[in-house]
Structures are given as structure tokens and as C-alpha cells.
Scaffold this active site. Structure first.
Site, PDB file in Angstrom:
ATOM      1  N   CYS A   1      -5.868   4.950  -3.665  1.00 50.59           N
ATOM      2  CA  CYS A   1      -6.179   3.531  -3.810  1.00 50.59           C
ATOM      3  C   CYS A   1      -7.476   3.217  -4.540  1.00 50.59           C
ATOM      4  O   CYS A   1      -7.470   2.441  -5.506  1.00 50.59           O
ATOM      5  CB  CYS A   1      -6.189   2.859  -2.438  1.00 50.59           C
TER       6      CYS A   1
ATOM      7  N   GLU B   1       0.820  -1.210   0.000  1.00 47.05           N
ATOM      8  CA  GLU B   1       0.000   0.000   0.000  1.00 47.05           C
ATOM      9  C   GLU B   1       0.852   1.258   0.000  1.00 47.05           C
ATOM     10  O   GLU B   1       1.823   1.364   0.742  1.00 47.05           O
ATOM     11  CB  GLU B   1      -0.882   0.015   1.262  1.00 47.05           C
ATOM     12  N   ASP B   2       0.474   2.205  -0.819  1.00 48.60           N
ATOM     13  CA  ASP B   2       0.915   3.594  -0.699  1.00 48.60           C
ATOM     14  C   ASP B   2       2.434   3.753  -0.717  1.00 48.60           C
ATOM     15  O   ASP B   2       3.006   4.386   0.179  1.00 48.60           O
ATOM     16  CB  ASP B   2       0.393   4.198   0.624  1.00 48.60           C
TER      17      ASP B   2
ATOM     18  N   ASP C   1       0.076  -0.297  -4.838  1.00 53.90           N
ATOM     19  CA  ASP C   1      -1.187   0.054  -5.481  1.00 53.90           C
ATOM     20  C   ASP C   1      -1.256   1.495  -5.951  1.00 53.90           C
ATOM     21  O   ASP C   1      -2.053   1.838  -6.816  1.00 53.90           O
ATOM     22  CB  ASP C   1      -2.378  -0.276  -4.569  1.00 53.90           C
TER      23      ASP C   1
END
Length: 642
Positions: free
Chosen positions: A90, A51-52, A253
Site C-alpha cells: 500500500c 484494500e489488498d 490499492d
């Protein structure tokens, strides 16, 4: 081993330097059924998704990152040097990854936290793969920004979903594992480790503060923890004897979560890691030898066509991405496209394109600053420090730029200016390249039927709705919006004429053009006031009120916006109204009763925007105040409270 590293089955080094040996092998064998996959004709596919994060990874050249497992994956696979998410956040990006469709092509999937309708003809990739006999598991994040029911499309969905749960060990699988470890929310609790605040480089566009340095150091240490999770998943694959049957993808993502990254259409918001490893059995599908890299840009909307291609399945004509691997692989694409519209409670409209070397950015609302207060982002100390320094007048011109109006066009050389500080939009030597990339962006937006010009909440938005012949004259709208963004008084007559256009989106962009012009739009005063006072589309009344406030009608504009907040049944109209009031600053005070009422709303983005504006008008605002209420929106525990 066909050139792959000879330690493919050796122990994997974790973040703490410990060796990850066999992971409950007896239990694993029982769950997996033991042995290798019996699929001789189709590969297993494993997605490891973090993530991120930008490529704060050793294999990408980051000298202070400690990511031994991802680095090993790069040595054994193919590294994509220029990989990009399709939105710098996201939910819209995950819509693209799920469908192979650009989110702005199926509004409101391009808005952060929305619920687009996905028509039945746009099947998701797990549906395609399951129809072909694959077992498809997702562990466990969804966040698809549309009305797809995860339990319906996946064979196994949830926190325990795993390839090991397939009923037949000979069944090919597609398994996804999502790691929240590097999510923006994890920055909120400092993480000590190998990297300290003194070790990091603070980009020139940020002030050098303890909070910003601390966030960067925490980010690096979280990357190391996430890398260990990737290593554990690879160890499980090897322990189950499936590594020689499985193509492994690692990617993030969207871009990073540090200031001016996530939510913003700069490279740090859109550029991601992407590594693909091919075992010997499937090396004929690889674009290069182990340890090689691809520099041509790839985009995450391409992931679905690529997976279908690797599985030997036809890529549906409705998919807008292009396969970059497998039987249906296309020639390398010259560009990757990105976008943003609403991010949480704040509206903006940006489109961008890159070839990996240069980035072209088009700001359709250049009178807005790039960085607007957002309750969730401001939980991080870095954003608090940046905002506080700006309000105190302690920033230099480069550091304060993000809080000020922007040019309509930005153009950067990413090789010589990776922080994107020197805008080359007016450089005579770049005009040919700028024209080419601008034309490519226009063609792309027309090709995908970009819904971004439609004000949120208008029924015209959607895959089917916006494709009704004559319903959405996109080419005309794009021309008007581009003219509006120029902020050129020479366009006043055309803007005024279009405020009387039959089509609501044309009227909307004419009003926005007057708002962008500000006081110079006074020549269109009568038309602006007519739309503000009586247009039958409330989103247009909001846009005209913004223009009216900027030509001297602040009190009436505030009254009308307050009335729309109190009376409109559409949450997006209410949110648009309070965004305009926020831009008005002190002139919004006549609407303070409605703002105070909105601060108690159950609608999270509306409430957050109202609480911020109320604090500003009351003189009580402080960047460190927690306007965001964690438990009322987030599904995972607050960091530090687990």
C-alpha cells in the site's frame, strides 16, 4: 439513459441479498443541501478504493466471487482488464496515487513504511483540484509514505469525510472512500459465508492445507462484504441525485494479501481491479460504451494525470504517469512497471514490467529467496502452513521454490501460465520479447531516476538529492548492478575493481555482487575484507560483511555486524545488519548478545527481525509464534478484538 442500465436508480443488492433502499434520505438531503451538483463544466469524481485485493470479482470472470455491486458498476461502465499498482503493497503505491510520481523516483518512498520528502514543486492531486474550485474529501486512509500533511491537502479528511460536507451544493467534488474490509489484517479472523474452504482453488505454488484454504475462503467472503459497502456508497450518490453528475472509479490499492501476492512482484501482487463509470452527461469522456473493457495496460501512477484531465486541468510536466481519460489522454501505453525494495523488516530489490500478456521480472538480489519471514504476514495461517511445510520437507519443487534463491531473470506467459510457474527466461522463442521488455525497463528506470540502488539511510537518496548533477551516476550503477546480479565468476575482476570506486553506490553493488557469487568471490578476499573492516559508509560495511561471510569469514563478519547493530545511530544500518545475520543462520551466533538486545528495541522492524533470529538460534522458532506486536504499530484494532 444513453445505453446505461435502466436500473441505475433501482435498489442495490447487498452482500446478504437484502435490498439497500433509501439511506436516511432526510438526513442526507440536509447534509448535502439537496438536489444535484450545479457544476455544468466539470464532473464530480468519486473514488471507491478497496484494500489488498486482486480481481476476485465476478465481472473479471471469477466464478465463485459474489460481487453484485461491482459487477453492476462494470456493466454500466468500462472495465480495465490489465490494471496494475506500482508496488505490491500500500504505502509506496499510495505515494504514486497521490502524486503521479513513481515512488522509486523520490526515495525513500519506494521502501515500505518510510517518510520521503515531497518537494513543493510536486503538488498532490487534491491541491491541484482545490485550486480549480473542487471540494476534496478523503475517508479516511492516507498512508502516503512521505511528509505530506493530510489535513493540509484535503478540504475534509477523516472517518466522517464526505462530499455531503461541502459548503456549497453547486461546488464540484472529488471524494475518496477507502475500505479496510479486505485488508490483509482482516484475514486473521476467519469469516464464514457463501464461500467455504472446499470451494476455492489453491494455486499450484502453494500446498493444499486447511490454513491456506481457510484464508482463501475468508478472502472471498470479505470481498462480498466490501462489495456491499461499494453498493451503499453508490446508493448514497443516487439518493443525493448526484449520480448523473459523477464519474465513479472503483479500484483496489494493490494486489491481494494471500501467500505470494502482497509484497511480491508477481501478477497476484500487482494486478488490480479498475472500473470507471461515466454518466450520460460525461459519456463523451469514456473510452467505450457501457459494459466494454480496455485491455491495454494502465498503471496507478496514471490515476492523478487522469483525474486532472477529466477535470479539464493541465497535467504538470513533473508527473510521470499518463492520463488515460479526458482532454489530456495519451495513446495507450504498451507497458506497466512495478517494483519492490524493503518490505517491512526484509530487504529485496525487484523490478518488473508487463504488457498484460507477459511479465518480465528482474531480481537484483537473486541469492535471496522471494519469501522471507515477515512478522506481520506470518500472523496469517496460510503463511504459517506454508513455512511449516517447507521446514518439514513436505513441499514439492514448485511449492518450495519461493523459499530458495531465484534466477536473476524471470519471464512468464500470463495467458498460458497465470500462476507463473514456468520461467521462460531461457526459452529461445522468447528472447526477442525478453530483450524488448528488458530494454523498456532500463529506459523507464533511467527516465524516472530510480533511487532503488541507493542503500537505505544514505543521504544521496531523495528527489532533489539524487538529481544533483554527477551525484548519482545511475546508468553506470545500473550496469554494475545488472552484472552483479548475474552471479557470473567471469565478472570477478570488474567487481573487485569497483570495490575501490570513488562512488559509494558503485562500491556497494560491487560488494553485493561478491555476496551473490558466494564462495566463488574468494579471489576478491582482500578487497572484501578492506571494505568490511574500514569503509566510511556503514551500509557498505554491511554489504561487504555479507560477502565475507560467504567466503569463509563468518565469525569476523558476525562480530562486525553485531558491532554495527550496537553502535550505529542509523536504524536502517542496524536493520541491514540483522538481515545479513539472518541469512547467515547458525554462523550469526557470535552476535547473539546484540541480537537479544535488539529484540527489546523500540524500533518495530528491527525488533521483529531480532526476535525471529533469536528464536531460530535458540531453537524455539515456530511459524505460529506471534512476533509481531499489533498495538505497537497498527492504528486500527486487532481483528476479533473490536
Amino acid at each position: 439513459m444513453g445505453g446505461f442500465s435502466i436500473d441505475r436508480r433501482s435498489a442495490i443488492v447487498g452482500a446478504g441479498g437484502a435490498v439497500l433502499s433509501g439511506l436516511a434520505s432526510a438526513q442526507a438531503a440536509a447534509r448535502a443541501g439537496g438536489g444535484t451538483s450545479g457544476s455544468a463544466s466539470r464532473p464530480n469524481i468519486l473514488w471507491l478504493v478497496s484494500e489488498d485485493n486482486n480481481p476476485f470479482i465476478g465481472a473479471y470472470g471469477d466464478k465463485i466471487a459474489h460481487t453484485p455491486n461491482i459487477d453492476r458498476l462494470a456493466r454500466e461502465g468500462v472495465l480495465y482488464r490489465n490494471a496494475y499498482s506500482n508496488a505490491p503493497v500500500c504505502a509506496p503505491t499510495r505515494f504514486a496515487i497521490l502524486t503521479g510520481i513513481y515512488p522509486e523516483s523520490c526515495g525513500p518512498a519506494h521502501q515500505m513504511r518510510a517518510k520521503a520528502h515531497l518537494p513543493s514543486q510536486l503538488r498532490t492531486y487534491p491541491e491541484h483540484l482545490r485550486s480549480a474550485g473542487y471540494f476534496c474529501s478523503n475517508n479516511h486512509k492516507t498512508d502516503y509514505n512521505c511528509d505530506v500533511e493530510p489535513e493540509r491537502i484535503w478540504s475534509d479528511q477523516g472517518k466522517t469525510a464526505h462530499w455531503r460536507d461541502r459548503p456549497d451544493r453547486n461546488q464540484p467534488f472529488m471524494s475518496v472512500f477507502n475500505y479496510m474490509t479486505t485488508h490483509e489484517s482482516r484475514l486473521l479472523t476467519p469469516v464464514t459465508g457463501r464461500v467455504g474452504p472446499e470451494d476455492v482453488r489453491v494455486p499450484r505454488y502453494l500446498p493444499d492445507t486447511d490454513g491456506i484454504r481457510g484464508d482463501y475462503a475468508t478472502y472471498y467472503n470479505l470481498m462480498e462484504k466490501m462489495d456491499a459497502q461499494v453498493g451503499q456508497q453508490l446508493a448514497e450518490l443516487e439518493e443525493d441525485g448526484l449520480d448523473e453528475d459523477t464519474i465513479v472509479f472503483y479500484y483496489s490499492d494493490n494486489g491481494g494479501s494471500l501467500p505470494r501476492s502482497k509484497r511480491y512482484c508477481y501478477d497476484e501482487g500487482l494486478r488490480c481491479a479498475l472500473i470507471v463509470r461515466f454518466p450520460e452527461k460525461w459519456k463523451h469522456l469514456a473510452p467505450g460504451a457501457p459494459g466494454s473493457e480496455v485491455r491495454a495496460p494502465v498503471s496507478f501512477v496514471d490515476l492523478v494525470p487522469t483525474v486532472l484531465s477529466l477535470a479539464g486541468l493541465a497535467v504538470p510536466g513533473t508527473m510521470q504517469g499518463s492520463a488515460f481519460l479526458g482532454e489530456s489522454a495519451k495513446a495507450a501505453q504498451p507497458y506497466a512497471f512495478g517494483m519492490r525494495n524493503r518490505m517491512d523488516e526484509r530487504y529485496d530489490f525487484v523490478r518488473t514490467v508487463t504488457d498484460g500478456r507477459y511479465r518480465y521480472i528482474r531480481n537484483y538480489l537473486p541469492h535471496l529467496p522471494a519469501v522471507q519471514y515477515q512478522a506481520f504476514a506470518w500472523l496469517a495461517r496460510g503463511y504459517q502452513d506454508w513455512d511449516r511445510a517447507f521446514r518439514a520437507g513436505r513441499l514439492d519443487a514448485l511449492q518450495s521454490r519461493a523459499f530458495e534463491p531465484r534466477p536473476a531473470i524471470e519471464f512468464y506467459d500470463l495467458e498460458s501460465d497465470p500462476d507463473q510457474l514456468s520461467n521462460l527466461a531461457e526459452d529461445p522463442g522468447q528472447q526477442g520479447r525478453i530483450s524488448e521488455m528488458s530494454a523498456a525497463l532500463d529506459a523507464h528506470m533511467l527516465r524516472i531516476n530510480d533511487n532503488g540502488f541507493i542503500p537505505e539511510g544514505l543521504g544521496l537518496m531523495g528527489w532533489a538529492e539524487s538529481r544533483v548533477p554527477g551525484a548519482y551516476p545511475l546508468q553506470d550503477i545500473m550496469q554494475l548492478a545488472a552484472m552483479a546480479a548475474q552471479g557470473d565468476p567471469a565478472n570477478l575482476v570488474l567487481l573487485g575493481e569497483n570495490m575501490e570506486h570513488d562512488h559509494p553506490v558503485m562500491r556497494y553493488w560491487a560488494a553485493k555482487g561478491c555476496a551473490i557469487l558466494g564462495a566463488a568471490a574468494r579471489a576478491n578476499e582482500e578487497r572484501i575484507l578492506t571494505v568490511m573492516r574500514g569503509d566510511d559508509v556503514p551500509q557498505l560495511r554491511v554489504a561487504a560483511a555479507e560477502a565475507a561471510a560467504r567466503i569463509g569469514h563468518e565469525e569476523e563478519a558476525a562480530d562486525i555486524l553485531g558491532a554495527l547493530m550496537a553502535q550505529s545511530e542509523c536504524e536502517w544500518v542496524r536493520l541491514q545488519a540483522i538481515n545479513v545475520l539472518t541469512l547467515m543462520g547458525e554462523a550469526a551466533r557470535p552476535a547473539l548478545p546484540e541480537i537479544k538486545a535488539a529484540a527489546e528495541s523500540d524500533t518495530v522492524y528491527y525488533r521483529n527481525a531480532a526476535r525471529y533470529l533469536s528464536a531460530v538460534l535458540d531453537g524455539t522458532y515456530d511459524p505460529a509464534m506471534e512476533i509481531f506486536e499489533w498495538d505497537r504499530i497498527m492504528k486500527h484494532p486487532k481483528p476479533g478484538g473490536e
